[in-house]
Design a protein around this motif. Structure first.
Motif, PDB file in Angstrom:
ATOM      1  N   ARG A 233     -38.063  40.393  34.877  1.00 26.90           N
ATOM      2  CA  ARG A 233     -38.608  40.162  33.547  1.00 26.90           C
ATOM      3  C   ARG A 233     -40.104  40.385  33.513  1.00 26.90           C
ATOM      4  O   ARG A 233     -40.837  40.042  34.444  1.00 26.90           O
ATOM      5  CB  ARG A 233     -38.307  38.718  33.105  1.00 26.90           C
ATOM      6  CG  ARG A 233     -36.914  38.524  32.540  1.00 26.90           C
ATOM      7  CD  ARG A 233     -36.719  37.083  32.099  1.00 26.90           C
ATOM      8  NE  ARG A 233     -37.828  36.631  31.255  1.00 26.90           N
ATOM      9  CZ  ARG A 233     -37.936  36.883  29.952  1.00 26.90           C
ATOM     10  NH1 ARG A 233     -37.009  37.583  29.343  1.00 26.90           N
ATOM     11  NH2 ARG A 233     -38.960  36.430  29.257  1.00 26.90           N
TER      12      ARG A 233
ATOM     13  N   LYS B  87     -36.349  30.288  15.187  1.00 26.56           N
ATOM     14  CA  LYS B  87     -36.795  31.491  15.885  1.00 26.56           C
ATOM     15  C   LYS B  87     -38.103  32.002  15.276  1.00 26.56           C
ATOM     16  O   LYS B  87     -39.073  32.290  15.997  1.00 26.56           O
ATOM     17  CB  LYS B  87     -35.705  32.560  15.796  1.00 26.56           C
ATOM     18  CG  LYS B  87     -36.157  33.996  16.036  1.00 26.56           C
ATOM     19  CD  LYS B  87     -35.031  34.972  15.685  1.00 26.56           C
ATOM     20  CE  LYS B  87     -35.543  36.374  15.410  1.00 26.56           C
ATOM     21  NZ  LYS B  87     -36.027  37.050  16.613  1.00 26.56           N
TER      22      LYS B  87
ATOM     23  N   ARG C 218     -34.933  34.728  25.776  1.00 27.07           N
ATOM     24  CA  ARG C 218     -33.522  34.688  25.408  1.00 27.07           C
ATOM     25  C   ARG C 218     -33.066  33.245  25.210  1.00 27.07           C
ATOM     26  O   ARG C 218     -33.133  32.431  26.119  1.00 27.07           O
ATOM     27  CB  ARG C 218     -32.694  35.384  26.489  1.00 27.07           C
ATOM     28  CG  ARG C 218     -33.041  36.866  26.642  1.00 27.07           C
ATOM     29  CD  ARG C 218     -32.549  37.441  27.955  1.00 27.07           C
ATOM     30  NE  ARG C 218     -33.195  36.791  29.096  1.00 27.07           N
ATOM     31  CZ  ARG C 218     -32.980  37.112  30.367  1.00 27.07           C
ATOM     32  NH1 ARG C 218     -32.101  38.066  30.656  1.00 27.07           N
ATOM     33  NH2 ARG C 218     -33.604  36.485  31.331  1.00 27.07           N
TER      34      ARG C 218
ATOM     35  N   ASP D  16     -41.266  40.423  27.615  1.00 26.12           N
ATOM     36  CA  ASP D  16     -39.851  40.547  27.305  1.00 26.12           C
ATOM     37  C   ASP D  16     -39.440  39.428  26.346  1.00 26.12           C
ATOM     38  O   ASP D  16     -40.045  38.347  26.336  1.00 26.12           O
ATOM     39  CB  ASP D  16     -38.999  40.456  28.572  1.00 26.12           C
ATOM     40  CG  ASP D  16     -39.049  41.732  29.395  1.00 26.12           C
ATOM     41  OD1 ASP D  16     -39.494  42.766  28.862  1.00 26.12           O
ATOM     42  OD2 ASP D  16     -38.643  41.691  30.577  1.00 26.12           O
TER      43      ASP D  16
ATOM     44  N   ILE E 183     -28.813  34.356  20.959  1.00 24.97           N
ATOM     45  CA  ILE E 183     -27.538  34.872  21.455  1.00 24.97           C
ATOM     46  C   ILE E 183     -26.496  33.759  21.365  1.00 24.97           C
ATOM     47  O   ILE E 183     -26.695  32.672  21.915  1.00 24.97           O
ATOM     48  CB  ILE E 183     -27.652  35.352  22.913  1.00 24.97           C
ATOM     49  CG1 ILE E 183     -28.770  36.384  23.043  1.00 24.97           C
ATOM     50  CG2 ILE E 183     -26.329  35.926  23.402  1.00 24.97           C
ATOM     51  CD1 ILE E 183     -29.167  36.671  24.471  1.00 24.97           C
TER      52      ILE E 183
ATOM     53  N   CYS F 159     -23.292  40.388  26.606  1.00 28.13           N
ATOM     54  CA  CYS F 159     -24.272  40.229  25.535  1.00 28.13           C
ATOM     55  C   CYS F 159     -25.683  40.157  26.085  1.00 28.13           C
ATOM     56  O   CYS F 159     -26.638  40.638  25.477  1.00 28.13           O
ATOM     57  CB  CYS F 159     -23.989  38.951  24.739  1.00 28.13           C
ATOM     58  SG  CYS F 159     -22.384  38.933  23.923  1.00 28.13           S
ATOM     59  N   LEU F 160     -25.818  39.523  27.232  1.00 28.40           N
ATOM     60  CA  LEU F 160     -27.136  39.266  27.772  1.00 28.40           C
ATOM     61  C   LEU F 160     -27.650  40.383  28.643  1.00 28.40           C
ATOM     62  O   LEU F 160     -28.834  40.455  28.939  1.00 28.40           O
ATOM     63  CB  LEU F 160     -27.115  37.973  28.601  1.00 28.40           C
ATOM     64  CG  LEU F 160     -26.840  36.699  27.816  1.00 28.40           C
ATOM     65  CD1 LEU F 160     -26.603  35.548  28.758  1.00 28.40           C
ATOM     66  CD2 LEU F 160     -28.002  36.391  26.898  1.00 28.40           C
TER      67      LEU F 160
ATOM     68  N   GLU G  77     -35.058  35.970  21.185  1.00 28.76           N
ATOM     69  CA  GLU G  77     -33.750  36.601  20.969  1.00 28.76           C
ATOM     70  C   GLU G  77     -32.670  35.529  20.957  1.00 28.76           C
ATOM     71  O   GLU G  77     -32.470  34.823  21.952  1.00 28.76           O
ATOM     72  CB  GLU G  77     -33.460  37.610  22.079  1.00 28.76           C
ATOM     73  CG  GLU G  77     -32.125  38.329  21.923  1.00 28.76           C
ATOM     74  CD  GLU G  77     -31.835  39.290  23.065  1.00 28.76           C
ATOM     75  OE1 GLU G  77     -30.798  39.981  22.992  1.00 28.76           O
ATOM     76  OE2 GLU G  77     -32.626  39.338  24.031  1.00 28.76           O
TER      77      GLU G  77
ATOM     78  N   VAL H 149     -29.942  30.971  24.159  1.00 28.08           N
ATOM     79  CA  VAL H 149     -28.484  30.965  24.048  1.00 28.08           C
ATOM     80  C   VAL H 149     -28.038  29.754  23.223  1.00 28.08           C
ATOM     81  O   VAL H 149     -28.483  28.633  23.449  1.00 28.08           O
ATOM     82  CB  VAL H 149     -27.830  30.943  25.443  1.00 28.08           C
ATOM     83  CG1 VAL H 149     -26.318  30.829  25.323  1.00 28.08           C
ATOM     84  CG2 VAL H 149     -28.193  32.207  26.203  1.00 28.08           C
TER      85      VAL H 149
ATOM     86  N   GLN I 257     -29.983  34.666  33.018  1.00 32.89           N
ATOM     87  CA  GLN I 257     -29.701  35.532  31.879  1.00 32.89           C
ATOM     88  C   GLN I 257     -30.072  34.866  30.560  1.00 32.89           C
ATOM     89  O   GLN I 257     -29.688  35.334  29.488  1.00 32.89           O
ATOM     90  CB  GLN I 257     -28.234  35.961  31.899  1.00 32.89           C
ATOM     91  CG  GLN I 257     -27.910  36.705  33.192  1.00 32.89           C
ATOM     92  CD  GLN I 257     -26.778  37.677  33.043  1.00 32.89           C
ATOM     93  OE1 GLN I 257     -26.719  38.414  32.066  1.00 32.89           O
ATOM     94  NE2 GLN I 257     -25.891  37.700  34.009  1.00 32.89           N
ATOM     95  N   ALA I 258     -30.832  33.786  30.644  1.00 32.72           N
ATOM     96  CA  ALA I 258     -31.409  33.148  29.474  1.00 32.72           C
ATOM     97  C   ALA I 258     -32.557  32.271  29.940  1.00 32.72           C
ATOM     98  O   ALA I 258     -32.582  31.821  31.090  1.00 32.72           O
ATOM     99  CB  ALA I 258     -30.372  32.322  28.724  1.00 32.72           C
ATOM    100  N   GLU I 259     -33.492  32.060  29.034  1.00 29.21           N
ATOM    101  CA  GLU I 259     -34.612  31.168  29.336  1.00 29.21           C
ATOM    102  C   GLU I 259     -34.410  29.784  28.724  1.00 29.21           C
ATOM    103  O   GLU I 259     -34.811  28.773  29.297  1.00 29.21           O
ATOM    104  CB  GLU I 259     -35.931  31.764  28.817  1.00 29.21           C
ATOM    105  CG  GLU I 259     -36.486  32.888  29.650  1.00 29.21           C
ATOM    106  CD  GLU I 259     -35.591  34.122  29.630  1.00 29.21           C
ATOM    107  OE1 GLU I 259     -35.105  34.500  30.716  1.00 29.21           O
ATOM    108  OE2 GLU I 259     -35.363  34.700  28.533  1.00 29.21           O
TER     109      GLU I 259
END
Length: 338
Positions: A39, A66, A46, A43, A80, A30-31, A78, A48, A96-98
């Motif tokens: 990055r 969001k 992200r 961008d 997820i 997904c990520l 984004e 999660v 893969q996420a912030e």
């Protein structure tokens, strides 16, 4: 649940060493496959999310947040959905996420790669509660009555659904053996993926005598007066006013067996090496958010976010979680296969 004594240090706690492995495989698709190192400032950020309730559309619930963050920071957010508690922290550890919507139980082993941005609050309160519940005809009145019975709990890393209830059982004198990493000795404990499923297992299976869930998943089906002798719950729980409300709509009545001590609500965590300027903007916007920013008046009540604000917090506010891991002799890496 008795107050946990402070002892030991957190030097032995480490997060998963194989964070790119099977436990994260489902979320990685997904990520994306990148490690985050390339990055660009523009961008998407992200975010999660890990749902605690099976019936929840968590992406829909978080959409007002969001939109609020995007308006306040001019960043694209984004959302997820993750599949487990472990995946949310693995997303941070693998770049893969912030940001991650997380459980408090991930904090003891994530010191090297995750920071606490804030603690969620509900209707002014940063505390919540775990409950042990049963059905009115079960014959279960106290935790002691669970000896020799079967009890359902939540996911292994659920703070209010599994770990806090495990301490409640132990402190009541039941031998929980190697649970949650093995079998209990004085009773059988079976786990489920989320609080709703745990509750429904007990309701629908006569062999399951009791269940452990966060009060948010049990209180609507428990008559309010059953909580009245639990003063801290009455004072601090956002669920007290709503206790018993589902009974008016025909939901099955449940019976309260025990209530935990107050627990710190879940944090919102960020990747430690996320050093883009937007990080400070996001944190400031989160701390400044009002209830109407997170739960607008026009939002469908089925998709209302379960918290109403975020207050400033750091790892010190989650010392109870560290103590619980000590008492249960757990390390976060024990949950690698979850």
């Amino acid at each position: 649940m008795a107050k946990l004594s402070r002892r030991g240090t957190n030097t032995r706690r480490t997060f998963l060493t194989a964070t790119g492995g099977a436990a994260f495989a489902g979320l990685a698709g997904c990520l994306g496959e990148g490690d985050g190192g390339g990055r660009e400032d523009d961008d998407p950020v992200r975010f999660v999310l890990n749902p605690a309730e099976e019936q929840t559309d968590i992406v829909e619930e978080y959409t007002p947040m969001k939109e609020y963050l995007e308006e306040e920071t001019a960043a694209e957010i984004e959302l997820i959905r993750a599949g487990s508690y472990v995946e949310t922290f693995e997303a941070l550890n693998t770049n893969q996420a912030e940001i991650a919507d997380t459980s408090p139980t991930g904090l003891p082993g994530s010191q090297e790669f995750a920071d606490v941005l804030g603690m969620r609050t509900a209707f002014g309160g940063p505390l919540y509660f775990s409950t042990i519940i049963t059905t009115p005809d079960s014959g279960i009145e106290t935790i002691d009555d669970l000896e020799g019975e079967t009890m359902a709990t939540g996911a292994l890393l659920s703070f209010s659904g599994t770990l806090a209830p495990a301490m409640m059982l132990s402190e009541a004198g039941l031998d929980i053996g190697d649970f949650p990493q093995g079998d209990a000795n004085d009773l059988e404990i079976q786990t489920a993926d989320d609080h709703d499923t745990t509750r429904e297992q007990m309701i629908n299976d006569d062999t399951v005598a009791a269940a452990a869930t966060g009060a948010f998943a049990s209180a609507p089906q428990i008559p309010q007066e059953q909580f009245d002798e639990h003063e801290e719950f009455v004072e601090h729980s956002a669920e007290y006013d709503d206790a018993g409300s589902a009974l008016e709509d025909g939901a099955e009545e449940l019976q309260l067996v025990a209530v935990s001590d107050p627990l710190p609500r879940a944090p919102i965590a960020a990747r430690s090496d996320w050093d883009e300027p937007v990080r400070d903007d996001v944190r400031e916007a989160l701390l400044d958010a009002e209830e109407e920013d997170l739960i607008p008046e026009d939002v469908d009540e089925d998709y209302e976010l379960w918290f109403t604000g975020i207050e400033e917090a750091d790892r010190d506010d989650y010392e109870l979680v560290v103590e619980l891991f000590d008492e249960l002799d757990l390390e976060f890496e024990d949950f690698e296969d979850e």
